[in-house]
Design a protein around this motif. Structure first.
Motif, PDB file in Angstrom:
ATOM      1  N   ALA A 157      18.879   0.546 -45.256  1.00  0.00           N
ATOM      2  CA  ALA A 157      19.268  -0.266 -46.622  1.00  0.00           C
ATOM      3  C   ALA A 157      17.962  -0.447 -47.205  1.00  0.00           C
ATOM      4  O   ALA A 157      16.944  -0.497 -46.593  1.00  0.00           O
ATOM      5  N   GLN A 158      18.241  -1.133 -48.202  1.00  0.00           N
ATOM      6  CA  GLN A 158      17.261  -1.744 -49.156  1.00  0.00           C
ATOM      7  C   GLN A 158      16.279  -2.709 -48.022  1.00  0.00           C
ATOM      8  O   GLN A 158      16.696  -3.670 -47.338  1.00  0.00           O
ATOM      9  N   PRO A 159      15.066  -2.640 -48.345  1.00  0.00           N
ATOM     10  CA  PRO A 159      14.194  -3.477 -47.315  1.00  0.00           C
ATOM     11  C   PRO A 159      14.223  -4.671 -47.958  1.00  0.00           C
ATOM     12  O   PRO A 159      14.543  -5.096 -48.777  1.00  0.00           O
ATOM     13  N   THR A 160      13.945  -5.577 -46.563  1.00  0.00           N
ATOM     14  CA  THR A 160      13.890  -7.044 -46.707  1.00  0.00           C
ATOM     15  C   THR A 160      12.493  -7.205 -45.887  1.00  0.00           C
ATOM     16  O   THR A 160      11.437  -6.483 -45.988  1.00  0.00           O
ATOM     17  N   THR A 161      12.491  -8.491 -45.504  1.00  0.00           N
ATOM     18  CA  THR A 161      11.158  -8.806 -44.654  1.00  0.00           C
ATOM     19  C   THR A 161      11.666  -9.301 -43.281  1.00  0.00           C
ATOM     20  O   THR A 161      12.695  -9.834 -43.130  1.00  0.00           O
ATOM     21  N   VAL A 162      10.886  -9.301 -42.414  1.00  0.00           N
ATOM     22  CA  VAL A 162      10.989  -9.928 -40.993  1.00  0.00           C
ATOM     23  C   VAL A 162      11.195 -11.440 -41.169  1.00  0.00           C
ATOM     24  O   VAL A 162      12.270 -11.734 -40.373  1.00  0.00           O
ATOM     25  N   GLY A 163      10.655 -12.077 -41.735  1.00  0.00           N
ATOM     26  CA  GLY A 163      10.880 -13.422 -42.000  1.00  0.00           C
ATOM     27  C   GLY A 163      12.100 -13.722 -42.637  1.00  0.00           C
ATOM     28  O   GLY A 163      12.861 -14.728 -42.287  1.00  0.00           O
ATOM     29  N   LYS A 164      12.369 -13.156 -43.604  1.00  0.00           N
ATOM     30  CA  LYS A 164      13.507 -13.329 -44.383  1.00  0.00           C
ATOM     31  C   LYS A 164      14.881 -12.976 -43.278  1.00  0.00           C
ATOM     32  O   LYS A 164      15.810 -13.778 -43.495  1.00  0.00           O
ATOM     33  N   ARG A 165      14.882 -11.945 -42.582  1.00  0.00           N
ATOM     34  CA  ARG A 165      15.931 -11.402 -41.831  1.00  0.00           C
ATOM     35  C   ARG A 165      16.106 -12.925 -40.750  1.00  0.00           C
ATOM     36  O   ARG A 165      17.278 -13.120 -40.417  1.00  0.00           O
ATOM     37  N   ASN A 166      15.105 -13.495 -40.363  1.00  0.00           N
ATOM     38  CA  ASN A 166      15.350 -14.501 -39.264  1.00  0.00           C
ATOM     39  C   ASN A 166      15.622 -15.918 -39.846  1.00  0.00           C
ATOM     40  O   ASN A 166      16.022 -16.744 -39.144  1.00  0.00           O
ATOM     41  N   THR A 167      15.494 -15.877 -41.133  1.00  0.00           N
ATOM     42  CA  THR A 167      16.036 -17.055 -41.735  1.00  0.00           C
ATOM     43  C   THR A 167      17.605 -17.111 -41.604  1.00  0.00           C
ATOM     44  O   THR A 167      18.379 -18.105 -41.442  1.00  0.00           O
ATOM     45  N   LEU A 168      18.121 -15.937 -41.463  1.00  0.00           N
ATOM     46  CA  LEU A 168      19.592 -15.986 -41.488  1.00  0.00           C
ATOM     47  C   LEU A 168      20.126 -16.453 -40.072  1.00  0.00           C
ATOM     48  O   LEU A 168      20.989 -17.097 -40.070  1.00  0.00           O
ATOM     49  N   TYR A 169      19.274 -16.143 -39.143  1.00  0.00           N
ATOM     50  CA  TYR A 169      19.566 -16.636 -37.706  1.00  0.00           C
ATOM     51  C   TYR A 169      19.687 -18.275 -37.836  1.00  0.00           C
ATOM     52  O   TYR A 169      20.385 -18.961 -37.066  1.00  0.00           O
ATOM     53  N   ILE A 170      18.335 -18.780 -38.495  1.00  0.00           N
ATOM     54  CA  ILE A 170      18.284 -20.183 -38.669  1.00  0.00           C
ATOM     55  C   ILE A 170      19.373 -20.784 -39.389  1.00  0.00           C
ATOM     56  O   ILE A 170      19.854 -21.819 -38.791  1.00  0.00           O
ATOM     57  N   GLN A 171      19.790 -20.300 -40.291  1.00  0.00           N
ATOM     58  CA  GLN A 171      20.902 -20.704 -41.064  1.00  0.00           C
ATOM     59  C   GLN A 171      22.175 -20.957 -40.208  1.00  0.00           C
ATOM     60  O   GLN A 171      22.734 -22.041 -40.361  1.00  0.00           O
TER      61      GLN A 171
END
Length: 480
Positions: A157-171
């Motif tokens: 799917a549309q690109p994201t960043t590695v950092g952004k993806r891991n903010t979801l785990y933090i949330q």
């Protein structure tokens, strides 16, 4: 270790010594005795003449010297664990023996001790949770701008960043932390409530003085380290609290499970991996394998913990009137297991996030494979800017996209969509121009990098600042 009988793997393989000690018999039974000391001391302070200072001091002096053999033999005889330990304590304290457990019911020591254990266990869970958040925050900051493929339905799917993806785990973990902190406020002492919660025996002991009985309740709680006491109870503290505790711990398991499964999938793609020890063996047969063992273990432990709340719910719902004893046997297993599982999961989570490995070149390879498809809208708009018809270009690009995708699947070739477009005279761009449109991966990631920095700055960093005293000091080393 006795290898001829079953051993609990949570203890032998996965959990911290600190959590094991909290649920040990030594901790439980010495704190039963601390409950008896607190009760006797409060009764003496409030003027109950049956209880002398000498008796209180005798009880205090013998908190730790428990004769487990005597208690076990007595329990076998009378089938009652609390009275067996009253008996064993009385042998140590002959002067105080007549007033041990005076006015109390078994759940006075059982419930207050269980609540104290849970209070301390929640503190350990909270500390580990904060350390996972801190590890992930550092990881997000480091990789905030590293573009990577997004996935929906596990399809590119549309690109994201590695950092952004891991903010979801933090949330997710911050939500868990908030629930833990709310739960901490719900863990109160049962106090001194008597047989069915009415304090009838204490009213008799204090000759009808209601204020002294209320003060006894408060003092006992304070002496045991609680700043709150349940205002009303039946024979036990409300089993609803156990259900909420299990739900909260299972919520942590769900968050960890999501992270672990994602990391296992990324490991398969060779984009990101958990740490891999120098001498670690991935497979007994396939020497090349680097299995995500820690994430797989975390998934399995989380699955077990996520299944426990149903037991606690059934127990809470089935407490007839003031209490029924069908809560006893199942709680002996499930409460300890719930906390031990959460401890094991978070130790793995800290371990994994302390040294995750990212492979930018492999990430780039997947981006280059999929971006031509994702760049079609950008190419379409560029064609219109050069005077072409949007509808005509849409049809041309669609036809080539379908053909290129089919070739990738059927023939196993690389994605050659841009080459196909460059060779079509209707497309007003050369191959070099088309390639230039997908060279800057960050042009496809929207505000992912900015969102990552904003989230860290506005949410995560202030939270870690409030919990700075909890950061560090978690033993996340693996036993196996």
């Amino acid at each position: 270790m006795d290898r001829t009988v079953y051993q609990e793997p949570l203890v032998s393989r996965y959990t911290s010594l600190e959590m094991q000690e909290l649920f040990s018999e030594q901790f439980k039974f010495t704190h039963w005795r601390r409950c008896w000391v607190a009760l006797a001391e409060a009764q003496h302070e409030l003027g109950l003449k049956l209880v002398t200072r000498e008796m209180v001091e005798e009880l205090r002096a013998h908190i730790d010297d428990i004769d487990y053999e005597v208690a076990a033999q007595k329990e076998k005889e009378i089938r009652h664990d609390v009275m067996a330990h009253v008996y064993a304590y009385g042998l140590c304290c002959p002067k105080a023996e007549p007033i041990i457990h005076l006015g109390a019911t078994s759940q006075f020591v059982v419930c207050n001790t269980d609540l104290l254990i849970q209070k301390r266990a929640l503190a350990l869970i909270k500390k580990a949770l904060v350390n996972v958040i801190a590890n992930l925050a550092a990881f997000c900051a480091k990789h905030a701008g590293l573009a990577t493929l997004g996935f929906t339905h596990y399809q590119p799917a549309q690109p994201t960043t590695v950092g952004k993806r891991n903010t979801l785990y933090i949330q997710d973990l911050i939500m868990d932390l908030e629930y833990i902190e709310h739960l901490e406020q719900q863990v109160k002492a049962r106090g001194a409530k008597g047989t069915v919660g009415t304090q009838a025996t204490f009213i008799e002991l204090f000759e009808g003085d209601h204020e002294k009985v209320r003060e006894l309740d408060r003092r006992v709680a304070a002496k045991l380290g609680f700043d709150q006491v349940f205002a009303v109870t039946g024979q036990t503290y409300p089993r609803k609290l156990d259900m909420k505790t299990a739900e909260t711990l299972a919520g942590i398991a769900e968050s960890a499970h999501k992270f672990a499964v994602d990391l296992r999938l990324l490991s398969n793609l060779k984009m990101q991996e958990e740490p891999f020890a120098k001498k670690q063996v991935g497979s007994s047969a396939m020497a090349y394998k680097r299995n995500p063992m820690r994430s797989e273990r975390m998934t399995g432990l989380a699955r077990k913990l996520m299944g426990l709340p149903a037991n606690f719910s059934a127990t809470a719902a089935n407490q007839w009137f003031e209490r029924t004893l069908d809560d006893s046997a199942i709680r002996r297993m499930d409460m300890a297991q719930a906390f031990l599982l959460a401890d094991a999961i978070l130790r793995l989570y800290v371990n994994i996030t302390s040294d995750m490995v990212v492979y930018p070149n492999q990430i780039g390879k997947y981006l280059r494979t999929e971006l031509p498809f994702m760049a079609t809208e950008k190419i379409l708009m560029a064609c219109v800017e050069r005077g072409k018809s949007r509808q005509e270009m849409h049809e041309v690009i669609r036809d080539h996209s379908v053909a290129a995708g089919l070739a990738v699947k059927e023939d196993g070739v690389d994605n050659d969509l841009l080459t196909r477009l460059a060779q079509d005279a209707r497309i007003p761009f050369a191959l070099e121009e088309l390639n230039a449109m997908i060279t800057d991966y960050t042009a496809f990631t929207g505000r992912a990098e900015e969102q990552t920095h904003e989230y860290l700055r506005e949410v995560v960093t202030p939270l870690l600042g409030r919990h700075r005293d909890l950061i560090g000091g978690v033993d996340a080393s693996l036993k196996v």
